[in-house]
Enzyme design. Structure first.
Site, PDB file in Angstrom:
ATOM      1  N   ASP A  24     115.797 -10.862  -4.641  1.00 48.25           N
ATOM      2  CA  ASP A  24     114.786 -11.628  -3.894  1.00 48.25           C
ATOM      3  C   ASP A  24     114.871 -13.096  -4.305  1.00 48.25           C
ATOM      4  OD1 ASP A  24     112.532 -12.608  -2.636  1.00 48.25           O
ATOM      5  OD2 ASP A  24     111.139 -11.780  -4.122  1.00 48.25           O
ATOM      6  N   ASN A  26     112.951 -15.707  -2.960  1.00 50.69           N
ATOM      7  CA  ASN A  26     111.783 -16.574  -2.743  1.00 50.69           C
ATOM      8  C   ASN A  26     110.470 -15.988  -3.252  1.00 50.69           C
ATOM      9  OD1 ASN A  26     111.518 -14.563  -0.903  1.00 50.69           O
ATOM     10  ND2 ASN A  26     111.130 -15.876   0.875  1.00 50.69           N
ATOM     11  N   ASP A  32     116.585 -10.440  -0.044  1.00 47.66           N
ATOM     12  CA  ASP A  32     116.897 -11.221   1.162  1.00 47.66           C
ATOM     13  C   ASP A  32     118.331 -11.749   1.120  1.00 47.66           C
ATOM     14  OD1 ASP A  32     116.700 -13.522  -0.592  1.00 47.66           O
ATOM     15  OD2 ASP A  32     114.515 -13.282  -0.430  1.00 47.66           O
ATOM     16  N   ASP A 101     125.851  -2.839   9.699  1.00 49.39           N
ATOM     17  CA  ASP A 101     125.320  -1.545  10.104  1.00 49.39           C
ATOM     18  C   ASP A 101     125.032  -1.606  11.604  1.00 49.39           C
ATOM     19  OD1 ASP A 101     124.045   1.063   9.846  1.00 49.39           O
ATOM     20  OD2 ASP A 101     123.644   0.502   7.769  1.00 49.39           O
ATOM     21  N   ASP A 205     125.453   4.181  12.303  1.00 45.58           N
ATOM     22  CA  ASP A 205     124.389   5.106  11.936  1.00 45.58           C
ATOM     23  C   ASP A 205     124.342   6.329  12.867  1.00 45.58           C
ATOM     24  OD1 ASP A 205     121.909   5.090  10.130  1.00 45.58           O
ATOM     25  OD2 ASP A 205     121.013   5.506  12.084  1.00 45.58           O
ATOM     26  N   GLU A 262     128.842   7.323  10.563  1.00 52.37           N
ATOM     27  CA  GLU A 262     128.018   8.202   9.738  1.00 52.37           C
ATOM     28  C   GLU A 262     127.799   9.458  10.558  1.00 52.37           C
ATOM     29  OE1 GLU A 262     123.701   8.695   7.546  1.00 52.37           O
ATOM     30  OE2 GLU A 262     123.891   8.056   9.616  1.00 52.37           O
ATOM     31  N   HIS A 337     121.872   4.791   0.279  1.00 54.13           N
ATOM     32  CA  HIS A 337     120.439   4.508   0.301  1.00 54.13           C
ATOM     33  C   HIS A 337     119.599   5.703   0.752  1.00 54.13           C
ATOM     34  CE1 HIS A 337     121.825   4.218   4.342  1.00 54.13           C
ATOM     35  NE2 HIS A 337     120.581   4.152   4.789  1.00 54.13           N
ATOM     36  N   ASP A 338     120.237   6.788   1.171  1.00 50.57           N
ATOM     37  CA  ASP A 338     119.509   7.992   1.598  1.00 50.57           C
ATOM     38  C   ASP A 338     119.559   9.104   0.552  1.00 50.57           C
ATOM     39  OD1 ASP A 338     118.993   6.881   4.133  1.00 50.57           O
ATOM     40  OD2 ASP A 338     120.843   7.714   4.982  1.00 50.57           O
TER      41      ASP A 338
HETATM   42  O1  TEU Z   1     120.656   8.551   8.160  1.00 50.65           O
HETATM   43  C1  TEU Z   1     120.850   9.709   8.877  1.00 50.65           C
HETATM   44  C2  TEU Z   1     120.821  11.008   8.187  1.00 50.65           C
HETATM   45  O2  TEU Z   1     121.213  11.960   8.789  1.00 50.65           O
HETATM   46  C3  TEU Z   1     120.269  11.243   6.850  1.00 50.65           C
HETATM   47  O3  TEU Z   1     120.981  10.817   5.804  1.00 50.65           O
HETATM   48  C4  TEU Z   1     118.782  11.059   6.882  1.00 50.65           C
HETATM   49  O4  TEU Z   1     118.351   9.777   7.022  1.00 50.65           O
HETATM   50  C5  TEU Z   1     117.982  11.624   5.791  1.00 50.65           C
HETATM   51  O5  TEU Z   1     118.263  11.114   4.583  1.00 50.65           O
HETATM   52  C6  TEU Z   1     117.846  13.081   5.935  1.00 50.65           C
HETATM   53  O6  TEU Z   1     117.229  13.654   4.900  1.00 50.65           O
HETATM   54  C7  TEU Z   1     120.702   7.327   8.822  1.00 50.65           C
HETATM   55  C8  TEU Z   1     120.338   6.206   7.879  1.00 50.65           C
HETATM   56  O7  TEU Z   1     121.298   6.130   6.855  1.00 50.65           O
HETATM   57  C9  TEU Z   1     118.941   6.419   7.385  1.00 50.65           C
HETATM   58  O8  TEU Z   1     118.562   5.483   6.406  1.00 50.65           O
HETATM   59  C10 TEU Z   1     118.029   6.354   8.571  1.00 50.65           C
HETATM   60  O9  TEU Z   1     116.729   6.682   8.178  1.00 50.65           O
HETATM   61  C11 TEU Z   1     118.448   7.294   9.696  1.00 50.65           C
HETATM   62  O10 TEU Z   1     119.848   7.281   9.944  1.00 50.65           O
HETATM   63  C12 TEU Z   1     117.794   6.889  10.980  1.00 50.65           C
HETATM   64  O11 TEU Z   1     118.297   5.664  11.393  1.00 50.65           O
HETATM   65 CA    CA Z   2     112.440 -12.470  -0.360  1.00 52.00          CA
END
Ligand code: TEU
Ligand code: CA
Length: 567
Positions: A24, A26, A32, A101, A205, A262, A337-338
């Site tokens: 971050d 700011n 950001d 993305d 995605d 993905e 991130h998931d």
């Molecule tokens: O994720 C799709 C997905 O099928 C999974 O990984 C899901 O988000 C989840 O973790 C199921 O338990 C993609 C993105 O990476 C995710 O961050 C989004 O929330 C999702 O699509 C919708 O755009």
């Molecule tokens: Ca910020």
């Protein structure tokens, strides 16, 4: 060996940035673009050659930017288009490519296409989304029984026109109707606009959800689940390859860019069609089979956890390594991130934290395919078990908790699943140093920092030559020097060893032996000389103090020891 070689996206290493949690600049508590710019030398030192940037587009943030209201504008929280251009220039100046993305299975309900679409059945944008009449059944008025990924029905009623729209994810993420050629035209134009600005490709995605089966049939109901599983009718649907082929022809073809899908629910045979070097519309796909190894098959959601087994991890790895050999290219990942943090999930994040994080780094970088490092993985960042649901931010977690509490499950039981599998595990701020809030922000972070930042942080690891960070730096560099690490054929050895994951990589005359002890106790690779015909070799890299030549006979691997031997 792949049928295609020498591509930048095969020989490089990717690094995923989740901008909200990176840095971050700011003091508003939200990572950001200027924050990322301030860390470019850190990325260059790590040696990565491409960045996948999670969404930075305008969004009301129902799903942290995966709900986009304007594909051609930057989210104000993250900065401006000028900041984005400076980021691109800063990356390119360091020889690092930028992959954006692309979230086009759905938009935000605040996207102007949807704002128009919901106005009337005659609106020119009506058919951009998937609208259906409800059923006459007061118990189940939805057009079909599909459940959403984020709990509840996949349909929402809109009073304005008394019809329902489909949302496989949240209620604020309506699915686009790819059957409509105008949707495809608009998406392809938008992609071309970004490519013309200089981006090096897209991570797409849930791109294999864009073709829905005609009639949208009801899905099977598993156990006592309230909704049906529509996956069979929206994953790898009937027109998917056609739509992606059209995207390839109209947008990607003739440019030196990468297309990474993905694709939950793909198997190697389907993936091989998508990424076939001659005829496939994309270059790589993220498959999910190893991400399901700790889900209880008897449960109703991913939060019903079960222990994973090394045997199953070997099976899935072999299936993909051999499955795409010569007919496609793997995207390798253990985190994003998931997903939970890999050292907490597949390693030992207490006693063998450092060793197991390095072992997982070795595993990631010694398979055939392109490694993707998720931010903080190179520091061995761990899961964070927040005590209270109040500390969680992720819509998937919060909806699940609310739904299951209403069904009577206890808070303790639910928090257990969330601690192990929740997406916020990987979304806590990057731990830069031991100053307040780990140096991520001078303000209040949008999600709490993991309290272990005093021990686990970048400043400490940059100063320590034995750190996880420096191990990543070394293995990223090593991969560039040894084509066998990139292209070598993968072959499992010691298949039924209960602790050791061992394999060879072979490329021409070059042979590597990779030994990974996935356990808290020492282990002997007995039988490896007979099986491979190799008595020993030189250590290329390892996470314990070993160097020079080692012999396989009588070798004992320490807990979580990883060693790569050139025979
Ligand atoms: O994720 C799709 C997905 O099928 C999974 O990984 C899901 O988000 C989840 O973790 C199921 O338990 C993609 C993105 O990476 C995710 O961050 C989004 O929330 C999702 O699509 C919708 O755009
Ligand atoms: Ca910020």
């Amino acid at each position: 060996m792949s049928a295609v070689t020498g591509k930048w996206w095969q020989e490089g290493v990717f690094y995923q940035i989740y901008p909200r949690s990176f840095a971050d600049s700011n003091g508003d508590g939200i990572g950001d673009l200027q924050g990322i710019i301030s860390k470019l030398d850190y990325l260059a030192e790590l040696g990565i050659t491409a960045v996948w940037l999670s969404p930075v587009y305008q969004s009301p943030n129902d799903d942290n930017g995966y709900d986009i209201s304007d594909y051609q504008a930057i989210m104000a929280d993250f900065g401006t288009m000028a900041d984005w251009e400076a980021l691109l220039a800063g990356l390119h100046a360091r020889g690092i490519r930028l992959v954006m993305d692309l979230v086009v299975n759905h938009t935000s309900d605040e996207h102007h296409w949807f704002v128009e679409s919901r106005k009337s059945k005659e609106n020119p944008y009506r058919d951009y989304y998937i609208w259906r009449k409800g059923k006459d059944d007061p118990e189940h008025p939805e057009p079909n029984n599909w459940g959403s990924f984020f709990s509840g029905s996949a349909w929402k009623h809109d009073p304005q026109t008394d019809e329902w729209f489909l949302h496989i994810f949240s209620q604020k993420q309506p699915d686009l109707n790819w059957e409509n050629g105008r949707v495809r035209d608009d998406v392809f134009d938008m992609m071309t606009w970004w490519l013309d600005k200089g981006v090096d490709g897209f991570r797409m995605d849930v791109i294999n959800f864009i073709s829905k089966a005609p009639g949208l049939p009801d899905g099977a109901v598993h156990g006592d689940a309230r909704y049906g599983d529509g996956a069979a009718y929206y994953i790898n649907g009937p027109r998917l390859l056609e739509f992606l082929g059209e995207m390839n022809q109209r947008v990607l073809a003739g440019r030196d860019v990468v297309g990474i899908g993905e694709t939950p629910g793909v198997d190697p045979d389907y993936a091989a069609k998508v990424v076939n070097p001659e005829t496939g519309p994309l270059d790589m796909v993220f498959q999910f089979e190893h991400m399901g190894l700790d889900t209880d098959p008897a449960g109703t959601s991913k939060f019903d956890v079960a222990p994973w087994s090394l045997e199953a991890l070997k099976q899935v790895t072999v299936r993909w390594q051999n499955g795409l050999e010569g007919r496609g290219w793997n995207a390798l990942y253990l985190s994003n991130h998931d997903q939970p943090r890999q050292v907490s999930r597949f390693g030992n994040d207490t006693r063998y934290w450092r060793e197991s994080a390095k072992l997982l780094a070795t595993f990631l970088h010694t398979q055939q395919g392109t490694p993707f490092i998720y931010q903080g993985e190179e520091l061995g960042m761990t899961n964070v078990p927040f005590d209270s649901i109040e500390d969680y931010r992720d819509i998937e977690t919060l909806n699940f908790f609310r739904e299951q509490r209403a069904l009577g499950r206890s808070e303790t039981e639910l928090l257990h699943g969330i601690h192990v599998k929740g997406r916020d595990n990987s979304r806590t701020p990057i731990q830069w140093d031991d100053s307040p809030n780990a140096g991520f922000t001078t303000g209040t972070p949008w999600i709490k920092v993991n309290p272990n930042y005093n021990e686990i942080n970048a400043a400490q690891q940059i100063a320590d030559s034995e750190s996880i960070f420096h191990y990543y730096r070394r293995i990223v560099a090593l991969r560039k020097q040894h084509p066998v690490l990139i292209y070598g054929r993968f072959q499992l050895v010691l298949a039924s060893h209960p602790q050791i994951f061992a394999y060879t990589r072979t490329h021409g005359d070059s042979v590597l032996l990779v030994l990974l002890n996935f356990s808290d106790t020492s282990a002997t690779p007995a039988g490896i000389v007979d099986e491979t015909g190799h008595a020993g070799g030189d250590v290329l890299i390892g996470n314990y103090a070993r160097s020079g030549r080692i012999e396989m006979e009588g070798l004992s691997l320490a807990p979580w020891e990883a060693v790569v031997v050139k025979v």
